[in-house]
Design a protein around this motif. Structure first.
Motif, PDB file in Angstrom:
ATOM      1  N   ILE A 216       0.838  -1.207   0.000  1.00 38.62           N
ATOM      2  CA  ILE A 216       0.000   0.000   0.000  1.00 38.62           C
ATOM      3  C   ILE A 216       0.869   1.251   0.000  1.00 38.62           C
ATOM      4  CG2 ILE A 216      -1.621   1.369   1.368  1.00 38.62           C
ATOM      5  CD1 ILE A 216      -2.814  -1.327   2.339  1.00 38.62           C
ATOM      6  N   LEU A 217       1.853   1.287   0.892  1.00 40.32           N
ATOM      7  CA  LEU A 217       2.684   2.481   1.016  1.00 40.32           C
ATOM      8  C   LEU A 217       3.583   2.685  -0.202  1.00 40.32           C
ATOM      9  CD1 LEU A 217       3.616   2.365   4.809  1.00 40.32           C
ATOM     10  CD2 LEU A 217       1.841   3.707   3.663  1.00 40.32           C
ATOM     11  N   ALA A 218       3.980   1.590  -0.849  1.00 40.06           N
ATOM     12  CA  ALA A 218       4.798   1.724  -2.064  1.00 40.06           C
ATOM     13  C   ALA A 218       3.970   2.331  -3.202  1.00 40.06           C
ATOM     14  CB  ALA A 218       5.349   0.361  -2.471  1.00 40.06           C
ATOM     15  N   ILE A 219       2.719   1.925  -3.333  1.00 35.24           N
ATOM     16  CA  ILE A 219       1.846   2.508  -4.351  1.00 35.24           C
ATOM     17  C   ILE A 219       1.563   3.966  -4.014  1.00 35.24           C
ATOM     18  CG2 ILE A 219      -0.448   2.400  -5.397  1.00 35.24           C
ATOM     19  CD1 ILE A 219      -0.371  -0.633  -4.989  1.00 35.24           C
ATOM     20  N   LEU A 220       1.327   4.236  -2.745  1.00 35.73           N
ATOM     21  CA  LEU A 220       1.086   5.613  -2.310  1.00 35.73           C
ATOM     22  C   LEU A 220       2.277   6.501  -2.648  1.00 35.73           C
ATOM     23  CD1 LEU A 220      -0.559   7.763  -0.788  1.00 35.73           C
ATOM     24  CD2 LEU A 220       0.416   6.884   1.355  1.00 35.73           C
ATOM     25  N   ALA A 221       3.489   6.002  -2.449  1.00 34.33           N
ATOM     26  CA  ALA A 221       4.690   6.792  -2.748  1.00 34.33           C
ATOM     27  C   ALA A 221       4.761   7.136  -4.236  1.00 34.33           C
ATOM     28  CB  ALA A 221       5.939   6.021  -2.323  1.00 34.33           C
ATOM     29  N   GLU A 222       4.371   6.210  -5.101  1.00 31.41           N
ATOM     30  CA  GLU A 222       4.342   6.504  -6.534  1.00 31.41           C
ATOM     31  C   GLU A 222       3.365   7.641  -6.828  1.00 31.41           C
ATOM     32  OE1 GLU A 222       5.389   2.002  -8.229  1.00 31.41           O
ATOM     33  OE2 GLU A 222       3.595   3.066  -8.927  1.00 31.41           O
ATOM     34  N   CYS A 223       2.168   7.565  -6.220  1.00 31.86           N
ATOM     35  CA  CYS A 223       1.146   8.596  -6.458  1.00 31.86           C
ATOM     36  C   CYS A 223       1.611   9.956  -5.947  1.00 31.86           C
ATOM     37  CB  CYS A 223      -0.172   8.203  -5.793  1.00 31.86           C
ATOM     38  SG  CYS A 223      -0.949   6.730  -6.488  1.00 31.86           S
ATOM     39  N   GLU A 224       2.230   9.984  -4.776  1.00 31.72           N
ATOM     40  CA  GLU A 224       2.718  11.244  -4.213  1.00 31.72           C
ATOM     41  C   GLU A 224       3.820  11.833  -5.089  1.00 31.72           C
ATOM     42  OE1 GLU A 224       1.792  10.644   0.562  1.00 31.72           O
ATOM     43  OE2 GLU A 224       3.743  10.042  -0.238  1.00 31.72           O
ATOM     44  N   ALA A 225       4.655  10.982  -5.662  1.00 22.12           N
ATOM     45  CA  ALA A 225       5.727  11.467  -6.533  1.00 22.12           C
ATOM     46  C   ALA A 225       5.148  12.094  -7.802  1.00 22.12           C
ATOM     47  CB  ALA A 225       6.667  10.317  -6.895  1.00 22.12           C
ATOM     48  N   VAL A 226       4.084  11.506  -8.341  1.00 31.56           N
ATOM     49  CA  VAL A 226       3.432  12.075  -9.525  1.00 31.56           C
ATOM     50  C   VAL A 226       2.823  13.426  -9.190  1.00 31.56           C
ATOM     51  CG1 VAL A 226       1.588  11.779 -11.215  1.00 31.56           C
ATOM     52  CG2 VAL A 226       2.992   9.821 -10.568  1.00 31.56           C
ATOM     53  N   ALA A 227       2.153  13.508  -8.050  1.00 32.96           N
ATOM     54  CA  ALA A 227       1.544  14.774  -7.635  1.00 32.96           C
ATOM     55  C   ALA A 227       2.598  15.867  -7.499  1.00 32.96           C
ATOM     56  CB  ALA A 227       0.799  14.587  -6.312  1.00 32.96           C
ATOM     57  N   LYS A 228       3.714  15.546  -6.860  1.00 34.91           N
ATOM     58  CA  LYS A 228       4.778  16.530  -6.675  1.00 34.91           C
ATOM     59  C   LYS A 228       5.343  16.980  -8.012  1.00 34.91           C
ATOM     60  CE  LYS A 228       9.168  17.268  -4.242  1.00 34.91           C
ATOM     61  NZ  LYS A 228      10.180  16.651  -3.329  1.00 34.91           N
ATOM     62  N   ALA A 229       5.592  16.041  -8.911  1.00 33.60           N
ATOM     63  CA  ALA A 229       6.145  16.383 -10.223  1.00 33.60           C
ATOM     64  C   ALA A 229       5.160  17.192 -11.056  1.00 33.60           C
ATOM     65  CB  ALA A 229       6.537  15.113 -10.970  1.00 33.60           C
ATOM     66  N   SER A 230       3.866  17.059 -10.761  1.00 36.85           N
ATOM     67  CA  SER A 230       2.827  17.792 -11.489  1.00 36.85           C
ATOM     68  C   SER A 230       2.587  19.176 -10.916  1.00 36.85           C
ATOM     69  CB  SER A 230       1.521  16.991 -11.471  1.00 36.85           C
ATOM     70  OG  SER A 230       1.687  15.717 -12.059  1.00 36.85           O
ATOM     71  N   GLY A 231       3.308  19.515  -9.836  1.00 35.47           N
ATOM     72  CA  GLY A 231       3.179  20.840  -9.236  1.00 35.47           C
ATOM     73  C   GLY A 231       2.208  20.915  -8.078  1.00 35.47           C
ATOM     74  N   TYR A 232       1.765  19.748  -7.581  1.00 37.58           N
ATOM     75  CA  TYR A 232       0.811  19.720  -6.471  1.00 37.58           C
ATOM     76  C   TYR A 232       1.288  18.768  -5.377  1.00 37.58           C
ATOM     77  CZ  TYR A 232      -2.298  22.229  -9.590  1.00 37.58           C
ATOM     78  OH  TYR A 232      -2.845  23.175 -10.430  1.00 37.58           O
ATOM     79  N   PRO A 233       2.392  19.122  -4.708  1.00 40.37           N
ATOM     80  CA  PRO A 233       2.885  18.242  -3.645  1.00 40.37           C
ATOM     81  C   PRO A 233       1.850  18.096  -2.537  1.00 40.37           C
ATOM     82  CG  PRO A 233       3.936  20.406  -3.531  1.00 40.37           C
ATOM     83  CD  PRO A 233       3.176  20.364  -4.824  1.00 40.37           C
ATOM     84  N   VAL A 234       1.721  16.893  -2.034  1.00 38.64           N
ATOM     85  CA  VAL A 234       0.750  16.613  -0.973  1.00 38.64           C
ATOM     86  C   VAL A 234       1.230  17.242   0.323  1.00 38.64           C
ATOM     87  CG1 VAL A 234      -0.344  14.776   0.358  1.00 38.64           C
ATOM     88  CG2 VAL A 234       0.021  14.483  -2.099  1.00 38.64           C
ATOM     89  N   SER A 235       0.355  17.954   1.011  1.00 33.98           N
ATOM     90  CA  SER A 235       0.725  18.590   2.270  1.00 33.98           C
ATOM     91  C   SER A 235       1.009  17.540   3.334  1.00 33.98           C
ATOM     92  CB  SER A 235      -0.393  19.510   2.759  1.00 33.98           C
ATOM     93  OG  SER A 235      -1.530  18.747   3.147  1.00 33.98           O
ATOM     94  N   ALA A 236       1.806  17.913   4.325  1.00 38.42           N
ATOM     95  CA  ALA A 236       2.141  16.983   5.408  1.00 38.42           C
ATOM     96  C   ALA A 236       0.877  16.520   6.129  1.00 38.42           C
ATOM     97  CB  ALA A 236       3.097  17.655   6.393  1.00 38.42           C
ATOM     98  N   GLU A 237      -0.053  17.424   6.331  1.00 42.52           N
ATOM     99  CA  GLU A 237      -1.298  17.078   7.019  1.00 42.52           C
ATOM    100  C   GLU A 237      -2.094  16.054   6.222  1.00 42.52           C
ATOM    101  OE1 GLU A 237      -5.406  19.224   8.670  1.00 42.52           O
ATOM    102  OE2 GLU A 237      -3.901  20.397   7.594  1.00 42.52           O
ATOM    103  N   SER A 238      -2.211  16.289   4.910  1.00 39.98           N
ATOM    104  CA  SER A 238      -2.954  15.356   4.067  1.00 39.98           C
ATOM    105  C   SER A 238      -2.243  14.010   3.986  1.00 39.98           C
ATOM    106  CB  SER A 238      -3.117  15.933   2.660  1.00 39.98           C
ATOM    107  OG  SER A 238      -3.752  15.005   1.806  1.00 39.98           O
ATOM    108  N   ALA A 239      -0.920  14.032   3.886  1.00 42.97           N
ATOM    109  CA  ALA A 239      -0.154  12.789   3.806  1.00 42.97           C
ATOM    110  C   ALA A 239      -0.364  11.940   5.055  1.00 42.97           C
ATOM    111  CB  ALA A 239       1.332  13.101   3.618  1.00 42.97           C
TER     112      ALA A 239
END
Length: 308
Positions: A216-239
């Motif tokens: 689960i966490l490995a898939i989540l890390a992929e999604c978070e990396a895409v969001a960051k590269a797209s200009g929308y890094p996930v906030s610490a609170e949301s993460a």
């Protein structure tokens, strides 16, 4: 304010029903079978916040005669093209469309069709289903509708819509960061859809497996990396909130993509997992686990198409 709600299913029926209950001018754009059921039995909502059983205004596709001020779009992604054709007569020069769909891909489709100035971002958080009798059943107490201008401004029209929505017996939030919030939900939902469709299991069942949480966490890390590269890094609170949700031992939470898949129906797999994979590829972010999940969904859809 005239409000058109596309659909009277779990989402549209709940939020539209609450608005109608509060006296708002609400019309439901529905299919003929749903219109007949609503005419005969009324809109029925079963909820811990109070039940609803009332007659409501309905209209069929092709029956819209004038624009509405706001259109609440509550269809599934795979019905989006037909839904846009149906609501087109309701969208005038001063109308605004507020989508409640999962993911982000629909924003591009909506802005191409109606223009960016007629589209807001939106989302909802609720556990709800439509019973075999056609009743809207709310599960749990969460019933949140959030929306906002794509540029984050608190426009006069957004404030007017918020004032109207706040009459309903649910929580309304007018957001100044609706697109980042949609990205945060997109990250969570894509992770959930990917892992549950791969395993045909809910989170509790997955977490009971020795490799469950790690996957689960490995898939989540992929999604978070895409969001960051797209200009929308996930906030610490949301993460932190997402990790807590996805690693809740014993949780029965799953994705609608998985339940649709197990039921043999159409899924939003390409709209959710496929879109995340393509955004990763466009930004040079590898997504090997998401690609496996997407392949699984694509194989399923090919088999479903052959079954007719």
């Amino acid at each position: 304010m005239r409000i058109l709600v596309l659909g009277a299913g779990a989402i549209g029926g709940y939020f539209g029903g609450r608005l109608a209950e509060a006296g708002a001018d609400v019309t439901f754009l529905v299919r003929p079978q749903r219109q007949r059921r609503l005419a005969e039995h009324g809109l029925v909502v079963k909820s811990s916040a109070g039940d609803i059983a009332r007659k409501v205004e309905t209209v069929l596709a092709g029956g819209i005669k004038a624009p509405y001020d706001a259109v609440l779009l509550t269809c599934k992604a795979y019905d989006l093209d037909a839904a846009l054709d149906a609501i087109a007569p309701a969208v005038g020069s001063k109308s605004v469309v507020i989508p409640m769909l999962n993911g982000l891909l629909h924003l591009d489709t909506l802005t191409r069709r109606f223009g960016r100035e007629r589209v807001m971002g939106g989302g909802c958080y609720i556990g709800a289903m439509l019973s075999p009798e056609g009743h809207v059943i709310q599960m749990g107490d969460l019933h949140v509708l959030t929306f906002g201008e794509l540029d984050g401004t608190h426009s006069a029209r957004a404030q007017a819509i918020a004032a109207e929505f706040q009459k309903g017996k649910f929580n309304t939030f007018l957001s100044e960061r609706i697109v980042p919030e949609m990205w945060e939900k997109f990250v969570m939902l894509t992770t959930l859809a990917a892992v549950t469709t791969l395993t045909h299991s809910n989170l509790g069942q997955i977490l009971a497996a020795p490799e469950g949480e790690r996957t689960i966490l490995a898939i989540l890390a992929e999604c978070e990396a895409v969001a960051k590269a797209s200009g929308y890094p996930v906030s610490a609170e949301s993460a932190a909130r997402t990790r807590g949700l996805l690693t809740d031992r014993g949780s029965r939470f799953t994705a609608s993509t998985q339940t649709d898949m197990d039921a043999g129906g159409a899924t939003e797999g390409d709209h959710i997992v496929g879109d995340m994979v393509r955004r990763g590829e466009a930004n040079g972010v590898p997504t090997p686990l998401l690609r496996v999940a997407l392949c699984n969904l694509q194989v399923y859809e090919l088999k479903r198409a052959k079954r007719g």
